[in-house]
Design a protein around this motif. Structure first.
Motif, PDB file in Angstrom:
ATOM      1  N   LEU A   1       0.832  -1.203   0.000  1.00 11.91           N
ATOM      2  CA  LEU A   1       0.000   0.000   0.000  1.00 11.91           C
ATOM      3  C   LEU A   1       0.868   1.255   0.000  1.00 11.91           C
ATOM      4  O   LEU A   1       0.631   2.197  -0.779  1.00 11.91           O
ATOM      5  N   LEU A   2       1.858   1.292   0.876  1.00 13.26           N
ATOM      6  CA  LEU A   2       2.726   2.468   0.964  1.00 13.26           C
ATOM      7  C   LEU A   2       3.485   2.704  -0.336  1.00 13.26           C
ATOM      8  O   LEU A   2       3.750   3.854  -0.724  1.00 13.26           O
ATOM      9  N   ARG A   3       3.851   1.640  -1.020  1.00 11.11           N
ATOM     10  CA  ARG A   3       4.631   1.769  -2.253  1.00 11.11           C
ATOM     11  C   ARG A   3       3.764   2.182  -3.447  1.00 11.11           C
ATOM     12  O   ARG A   3       4.275   2.820  -4.384  1.00 11.11           O
ATOM     13  N   THR A   4       2.494   1.822  -3.451  1.00  8.55           N
ATOM     14  CA  THR A   4       1.694   1.977  -4.669  1.00  8.55           C
ATOM     15  C   THR A   4       0.566   2.993  -4.583  1.00  8.55           C
ATOM     16  O   THR A   4       0.070   3.429  -5.621  1.00  8.55           O
ATOM     17  N   ALA A   5       0.146   3.369  -3.399  1.00 10.67           N
ATOM     18  CA  ALA A   5      -1.023   4.252  -3.275  1.00 10.67           C
ATOM     19  C   ALA A   5      -0.751   5.611  -3.904  1.00 10.67           C
ATOM     20  O   ALA A   5       0.288   6.230  -3.650  1.00 10.67           O
ATOM     21  N   GLN A   6      -1.698   6.070  -4.683  1.00  8.55           N
ATOM     22  CA  GLN A   6      -1.631   7.393  -5.301  1.00  8.55           C
ATOM     23  C   GLN A   6      -2.692   8.330  -4.745  1.00  8.55           C
ATOM     24  O   GLN A   6      -2.902   9.417  -5.287  1.00  8.55           O
ATOM     25  N   VAL A   7      -3.370   7.900  -3.695  1.00 15.91           N
ATOM     26  CA  VAL A   7      -4.446   8.690  -3.080  1.00 15.91           C
ATOM     27  C   VAL A   7      -4.153   8.826  -1.591  1.00 15.91           C
ATOM     28  O   VAL A   7      -3.294   8.121  -1.041  1.00 15.91           O
ATOM     29  N   PRO A   8      -4.844   9.722  -0.885  1.00 18.81           N
ATOM     30  CA  PRO A   8      -4.559   9.950   0.535  1.00 18.81           C
ATOM     31  C   PRO A   8      -4.751   8.692   1.384  1.00 18.81           C
ATOM     32  O   PRO A   8      -5.653   7.890   1.147  1.00 18.81           O
ATOM     33  N   LEU A   9      -3.896   8.577   2.410  1.00 18.53           N
ATOM     34  CA  LEU A   9      -3.953   7.448   3.332  1.00 18.53           C
ATOM     35  C   LEU A   9      -4.281   7.921   4.748  1.00 18.53           C
ATOM     36  O   LEU A   9      -3.835   8.991   5.179  1.00 18.53           O
TER      37      LEU A   9
ATOM     38  N   GLY B   1       5.817   0.912  13.535  1.00 17.44           N
ATOM     39  CA  GLY B   1       6.738   1.025  14.655  1.00 17.44           C
ATOM     40  C   GLY B   1       7.705  -0.137  14.742  1.00 17.44           C
ATOM     41  O   GLY B   1       8.878   0.043  15.109  1.00 17.44           O
ATOM     42  N   ALA B   2       7.223  -1.329  14.406  1.00 15.35           N
ATOM     43  CA  ALA B   2       8.075  -2.522  14.458  1.00 15.35           C
ATOM     44  C   ALA B   2       8.980  -2.646  13.241  1.00 15.35           C
ATOM     45  O   ALA B   2       9.953  -3.417  13.268  1.00 15.35           O
ATOM     46  N   ASN B   3       8.676  -1.898  12.186  1.00 12.57           N
ATOM     47  CA  ASN B   3       9.444  -1.960  10.938  1.00 12.57           C
ATOM     48  C   ASN B   3       9.743  -0.538  10.468  1.00 12.57           C
ATOM     49  O   ASN B   3       9.132  -0.044   9.514  1.00 12.57           O
ATOM     50  N   PRO B   4      10.656   0.155  11.139  1.00 12.04           N
ATOM     51  CA  PRO B   4      10.901   1.572  10.846  1.00 12.04           C
ATOM     52  C   PRO B   4      11.252   1.866   9.399  1.00 12.04           C
ATOM     53  O   PRO B   4      11.044   2.993   8.925  1.00 12.04           O
ATOM     54  N   ASP B   5      11.774   0.877   8.683  1.00  6.35           N
ATOM     55  CA  ASP B   5      12.101   1.107   7.274  1.00  6.35           C
ATOM     56  C   ASP B   5      10.859   1.450   6.460  1.00  6.35           C
ATOM     57  O   ASP B   5      10.950   2.124   5.426  1.00  6.35           O
ATOM     58  N   LEU B   6       9.690   1.002   6.919  1.00 11.26           N
ATOM     59  CA  LEU B   6       8.458   1.295   6.198  1.00 11.26           C
ATOM     60  C   LEU B   6       8.083   2.776   6.297  1.00 11.26           C
ATOM     61  O   LEU B   6       7.390   3.297   5.425  1.00 11.26           O
ATOM     62  N   LEU B   7       8.534   3.440   7.350  1.00 10.25           N
ATOM     63  CA  LEU B   7       8.205   4.860   7.499  1.00 10.25           C
ATOM     64  C   LEU B   7       8.765   5.692   6.349  1.00 10.25           C
ATOM     65  O   LEU B   7       8.193   6.712   5.978  1.00 10.25           O
ATOM     66  N   ALA B   8       9.879   5.241   5.798  1.00 10.33           N
ATOM     67  CA  ALA B   8      10.467   5.969   4.672  1.00 10.33           C
ATOM     68  C   ALA B   8       9.570   5.922   3.439  1.00 10.33           C
ATOM     69  O   ALA B   8       9.723   6.740   2.527  1.00 10.33           O
ATOM     70  N   LEU B   9       8.626   4.988   3.414  1.00 12.51           N
ATOM     71  CA  LEU B   9       7.720   4.851   2.270  1.00 12.51           C
ATOM     72  C   LEU B   9       6.433   5.638   2.453  1.00 12.51           C
ATOM     73  O   LEU B   9       5.606   5.681   1.533  1.00 12.51           O
ATOM     74  N   LEU B  10       6.256   6.260   3.601  1.00 13.07           N
ATOM     75  CA  LEU B  10       4.997   6.934   3.902  1.00 13.07           C
ATOM     76  C   LEU B  10       4.749   8.075   2.920  1.00 13.07           C
ATOM     77  O   LEU B  10       5.556   8.997   2.806  1.00 13.07           O
ATOM     78  N   PRO B  11       3.630   8.059   2.184  1.00 13.59           N
ATOM     79  CA  PRO B  11       3.362   9.144   1.231  1.00 13.59           C
ATOM     80  C   PRO B  11       3.138  10.471   1.953  1.00 13.59           C
ATOM     81  O   PRO B  11       2.580  10.496   3.055  1.00 13.59           O
ATOM     82  N   PRO B  12       3.561  11.579   1.375  1.00 12.25           N
ATOM     83  CA  PRO B  12       3.309  12.888   1.992  1.00 12.25           C
ATOM     84  C   PRO B  12       1.828  13.110   2.229  1.00 12.25           C
ATOM     85  O   PRO B  12       0.982  12.643   1.472  1.00 12.25           O
ATOM     86  N   ASP B  13       1.537  13.831   3.314  1.00  4.63           N
ATOM     87  CA  ASP B  13       0.170  14.208   3.699  1.00  4.63           C
ATOM     88  C   ASP B  13      -0.676  13.036   4.175  1.00  4.63           C
ATOM     89  O   ASP B  13      -1.908  13.144   4.259  1.00  4.63           O
ATOM     90  N   SER B  14      -0.052  11.913   4.494  1.00  5.65           N
ATOM     91  CA  SER B  14      -0.790  10.847   5.159  1.00  5.65           C
ATOM     92  C   SER B  14      -1.234  11.326   6.540  1.00  5.65           C
ATOM     93  O   SER B  14      -0.587  12.177   7.163  1.00  5.65           O
ATOM     94  N   ILE B  15      -2.348  10.765   7.024  1.00  3.89           N
ATOM     95  CA  ILE B  15      -2.836  11.053   8.370  1.00  3.89           C
ATOM     96  C   ILE B  15      -2.650   9.808   9.219  1.00  3.89           C
ATOM     97  O   ILE B  15      -3.154   8.734   8.887  1.00  3.89           O
ATOM     98  N   LEU B  16      -1.922   9.949  10.341  1.00  3.93           N
ATOM     99  CA  LEU B  16      -1.717   8.866  11.297  1.00  3.93           C
ATOM    100  C   LEU B  16      -2.467   9.210  12.581  1.00  3.93           C
ATOM    101  O   LEU B  16      -2.492  10.381  12.987  1.00  3.93           O
ATOM    102  N   THR B  17      -3.044   8.197  13.240  1.00  2.00           N
ATOM    103  CA  THR B  17      -3.890   8.474  14.404  1.00  2.00           C
ATOM    104  C   THR B  17      -3.480   7.631  15.617  1.00  2.00           C
ATOM    105  O   THR B  17      -4.255   6.804  16.101  1.00  2.00           O
ATOM    106  N   PRO B  18      -2.292   7.827  16.164  1.00  2.00           N
ATOM    107  CA  PRO B  18      -1.849   7.002  17.293  1.00  2.00           C
ATOM    108  C   PRO B  18      -2.379   7.485  18.639  1.00  2.00           C
ATOM    109  O   PRO B  18      -2.588   8.688  18.854  1.00  2.00           O
ATOM    110  N   HIS B  19      -2.583   6.554  19.568  1.00  2.00           N
ATOM    111  CA  HIS B  19      -2.683   6.940  20.967  1.00  2.00           C
ATOM    112  C   HIS B  19      -1.252   7.040  21.508  1.00  2.00           C
ATOM    113  O   HIS B  19      -0.282   6.692  20.804  1.00  2.00           O
TER     114      HIS B  19
END
Length: 324
Positions: A157-165, A176-194
């Motif tokens: 999803l992070l590699r291919t999505a062309q729409v907001p996440l 969090g368990a795979n920090p390398d995935l954070l580098a793939l996060l598309p700009p303007d994604s919304i994350l909702t952590p506690h």
């Protein structure tokens, strides 16, 4: 009591026992001066949101208001999928498709017949990413668990999505368990952590003030909007502004409330609102729905499903200023 505006200390968890109930008192300071004063701290209230949620056009149709995709659920956690789905439907999206493991198909078709169910080949966990072309926004996380196959779906999803996440729950825990995935996060994604999910993403904070600095750094580094959930939910932005919410109540501290927020935010993004407008409106509407629900259930009796009933009235308020 505080003159004109609250102090930042009023909004932070560790100060709650010393602050109690706070109130602001006007003393005649210039509104024009306040509006022009430089600040990176803001309150999310009805005045800030005025005009951000467009009114519906008379000739609008389901294609006008976006097609959302939600990636949800695993065995034993289809309830999270139901809550996010119902919230998304109540938040104005034109069309909604839900991708869920096969175990969730009957439950979703029964509990949310307005949504289209797209069944994953696997019975218990998400294992494949569907074709993404039809969708205008995608939400992932509630109830998905952390199976290896689900991690692969998130990476795809992070590699291919062309729409907001919009990412929540175990989607965040996988990041969090795979920090390398954070580098793939598309700009303007919304994350909702506690707070604990945010700690897994950013590291431990020394105190509440340090956590806000970590929030600023995280949003700047990953060019994302992060909704740090709590009594005064704080939205961090890529440019360093922090927005603190003014709605909500302790009754919302119950399982499933975050799933409702994910569905709400995904629906707003699917309707082509900017990441900032969608996040501000979603945070406020989520808390306001909780306040309206608590009038009927009390705070102790409030459950997450009650929130979905009041999303519609809340969004109606935001397009009808006189309702306040």
């Amino acid at each position: 009591m505080s003159f004109e505006l609250p102090k930042l200390a009023f909004l932070l968890p560790r100060n709650a026992e010393y602050v109690g109930q706070w109130h602001t008192v006007p003393i005649g300071l210039s509104r024009q001066f306040q509006a022009q004063a430089e600040s990176r701290l803001f309150l999310i209230d009805a005045a800030l949101l005025a005009g951000r949620l467009p009114r519906r056009g008379r000739f609008g149709h389901k294609g006008t208001y976006g097609h959302a995709l939600l990636l949800l659920g695993s065995r034993g956690k289809i309830g999270a999928a139901v809550l996010a789905t119902q919230a998304c439907l109540r938040s104005g999206v034109g069309l909604l498709t839900v991708r869920t493991p096969a175990v969730g198909y009957d439950i979703l078709q029964t509990s949310a017949p307005e949504a289209m169910a797209l069944t994953d080949p696997a019975a218990d966990f998400l294992s494949e990413l569907p074709e993404l072309t039809p969708y205008s926004a995608i939400g992932m996380g509630p109830g998905i668990d952390k199976a290896d196959s689900t991690k692969v779906v998130l990476e795809q999803l992070l590699r291919t999505a062309q729409v907001p996440l919009v990412l929540d729950a175990d989607a965040l825990n996988l990041l969090g368990a795979n920090p390398d995935l954070l580098a793939l996060l598309p700009p303007d994604s919304i994350l909702t952590p506690h707070p604990k999910e945010f700690e897994r993403l950013s590291g431990s904070a020394r105190d509440d003030y340090h956590r806000l600095e970590l929030l600023r750094e995280f949003c700047h580094k990953h060019r994302c909007y992060t909704v740090l959930k709590g009594a005064h939910t704080c939205l961090g932005t890529p440019t360093g502004e922090l927005y603190f919410n003014t709605t909500g109540n302790p009754g919302m501290a119950t399982g499933g409330s975050g799933d409702v927020l994910t569905g709400l935010l995904t629906a707003l993004r699917a309707q082509h609102l900017s990441a900032l407008d969608a996040a501000l409106l979603g945070i406020y509407a989520h808390g306001r729905a909780g306040d309206l629900a608590a009038r009927h259930t009390g705070e102790v009796g409030l459950i997450a499903g009650d929130l979905t009933r009041f999303i519609g009235p809340t969004l109606q308020e935001l397009t009808t200023p006189d309702a306040f």
